[in-house]
Design a protein around this motif. Structure first.
Motif, mmCIF file in Angstrom:
data_model
loop_
_atom_site.group_PDB
_atom_site.id
_atom_site.type_symbol
_atom_site.label_atom_id
_atom_site.label_comp_id
_atom_site.label_asym_id
_atom_site.label_seq_id
_atom_site.Cartn_x
_atom_site.Cartn_y
_atom_site.Cartn_z
ATOM 1 N N LEU A 155 17.988 18.182 -34.630
ATOM 2 C CA LEU A 155 17.789 19.454 -33.965
ATOM 3 C C LEU A 155 17.885 20.879 -34.458
ATOM 4 O O LEU A 155 17.382 21.587 -33.819
ATOM 5 C CB LEU A 155 19.356 19.293 -32.939
ATOM 6 N N ALA A 156 18.237 20.792 -35.525
ATOM 7 C CA ALA A 156 18.081 22.209 -36.410
ATOM 8 C C ALA A 156 16.819 22.566 -36.750
ATOM 9 O O ALA A 156 16.447 23.651 -37.191
ATOM 10 C CB ALA A 156 18.874 22.083 -37.753
ATOM 11 N N ASN A 157 15.774 21.733 -36.267
ATOM 12 C CA ASN A 157 14.159 22.057 -36.563
ATOM 13 C C ASN A 157 13.648 22.181 -34.961
ATOM 14 O O ASN A 157 12.398 22.459 -35.137
ATOM 15 C CB ASN A 157 13.524 20.760 -37.195
ATOM 16 N N ASN A 158 14.540 22.037 -34.110
ATOM 17 C CA ASN A 158 13.775 22.063 -32.889
ATOM 18 C C ASN A 158 13.356 23.776 -32.484
ATOM 19 O O ASN A 158 13.995 24.581 -32.482
ATOM 20 C CB ASN A 158 14.959 21.791 -31.605
ATOM 21 N N THR A 159 11.925 23.869 -32.273
ATOM 22 C CA THR A 159 11.372 25.184 -32.107
ATOM 23 C C THR A 159 11.923 25.922 -30.869
ATOM 24 O O THR A 159 12.248 27.170 -31.085
ATOM 25 C CB THR A 159 9.907 25.159 -31.951
ATOM 26 N N ASP A 160 12.097 25.122 -29.646
ATOM 27 C CA ASP A 160 13.009 25.651 -28.570
ATOM 28 C C ASP A 160 14.025 26.608 -28.936
ATOM 29 O O ASP A 160 14.561 27.380 -28.419
ATOM 30 C CB ASP A 160 12.974 25.041 -27.287
ATOM 31 N N ILE A 161 15.048 25.728 -29.611
ATOM 32 C CA ILE A 161 16.614 26.246 -29.769
ATOM 33 C C ILE A 161 16.196 26.991 -30.712
ATOM 34 O O ILE A 161 17.092 28.410 -30.729
ATOM 35 C CB ILE A 161 17.081 25.058 -30.791
ATOM 36 N N LEU A 162 15.312 27.138 -31.728
ATOM 37 C CA LEU A 162 15.162 28.292 -32.857
ATOM 38 C C LEU A 162 14.700 29.652 -32.136
ATOM 39 O O LEU A 162 15.327 30.575 -32.246
ATOM 40 C CB LEU A 162 14.184 27.806 -33.773
ATOM 41 N N ARG A 163 14.112 29.477 -31.022
ATOM 42 C CA ARG A 163 13.669 30.599 -30.162
ATOM 43 C C ARG A 163 14.496 31.145 -29.536
ATOM 44 O O ARG A 163 14.828 32.492 -29.484
ATOM 45 C CB ARG A 163 12.211 30.249 -29.347
#
Length: 277
Positions: free
Chosen positions: A47-55
């Motif tokens: 999950l640490a690569n999820n683009t929505d979370i990073l945004r």
């Protein structure tokens, strides 16, 4: 522990276990000073690569790291894009804080808990017990917490001794002059960008500064001795209050008002405290 005030933005709670219980409480408490409050559960490394979370991390004005097991934070987040995004927000001046395990990973030198928790008795009896799992400069990088080890539930769980063991390991392994911040339960340490500290709540905050001299004995399977004539570590104690007591500065690492102070030391695994006021 939190750094700086929040105003007119989005609050993001990150956690590696648990639910979204902070959402309603924070939204009601902060009221019109925030646009939104959201919790994201990051309980898998992928999950640490999820683009929505990073945004969402990069757009948040305030980020709060919840409690739990700080070993999960290290396992799931350390060395990932999530850690990179968090460090970006630190550099850009976003508010960041945490409670319990979330506070435990804020220092640049930290107890990882990757081998489980450890008591003061265990750590003082053997500072190289596998449970005294220390790491440095590989996770969060808050400039105000360079060489600083945080510890929580301080008085309730009798963690003063293990905190000194953590600092002794840092002084021995990395040849640094370590600092520490200990926080009692129901207590918050709030830090402004210039390093000024206010302590809120019912307990105390403890600011530990090691002397320039390393422990006399810090070895595998031997009780810690860090005595230095009873002056191994200087401790400033700031009591919390409802209004907040501003009494310390992290940049100078000195009290800025009259405060209680002590010397702490360890002799053959036994912690001693000397009151200076």
């Amino acid at each position: 522990m939190v750094c700086a005030p929040v105003g007119w933005g989005d609050v993001l709670i990150l956690r590696a276990s648990g639910k979204d219980g902070y959402n309603e409480y924070l939204y009601k408490t902060l009221g019109e000073s925030v646009n939104s409050v959201e919790t994201i559960l990051l309980d898998k490394r992928e999950l640490a690569n999820n683009t929505d979370i990073l945004r969402k991390i990069r757009q948040a004005e305030a980020i709060f790291l919840a409690g739990g097991d700080q070993g999960n934070y290290v396992n799931f987040w350390q060395g990932t894009p999530v850690a990179d995004a968090l460090n970006e927000r630190i550099r850009e001046g976003a508010v960041m804080g945490g409670t319990s395990a979330g506070c435990g990973i804020l220092g640049q030198t930290y107890f990882s808990a990757l081998e489980g928790s450890v008591t003061s008795e265990e750590a003082l009896a053997n500072p190289y017990n596998k449970r005294v799992a220390m790491r440095r400069n590989d996770f969060l990088k808050q400039p105000l917490l360079v060489n600083t080890i945080t510890d929580m539930h301080y008085s309730t769980r009798n963690r003063q001794g293990r905190h000194l063991a953590f600092m002794a390991r840092a002084a021995t392994d990395w040849a640094i002059q370590p600092r520490g911040i200990g926080v009692d339960e129901k207590t918050a340490v709030c830090v402004t960008p210039d390093g000024n500290v206010s302590v809120f709540g019912q307990g105390n905050a403890y600011f530990l500064q090691a002397t320039k001299k390393k422990p006399e004995l810090c070895k595998q399977n031997q009780p810690l001795t860090w005595h230095r004539k009873g002056k191994a570590v200087h401790v400033t104690i700031i009591a919390g209050s409802v209004e907040g007591i501003t009494g310390f500065n992290l940049t100078s690492f000195q009290s800025i008002t009259q405060a209680k102070s002590e010397y702490w030391s360890v002799d053959s695994g036994v912690l001693a405290r000397v009151d200076l006021r």
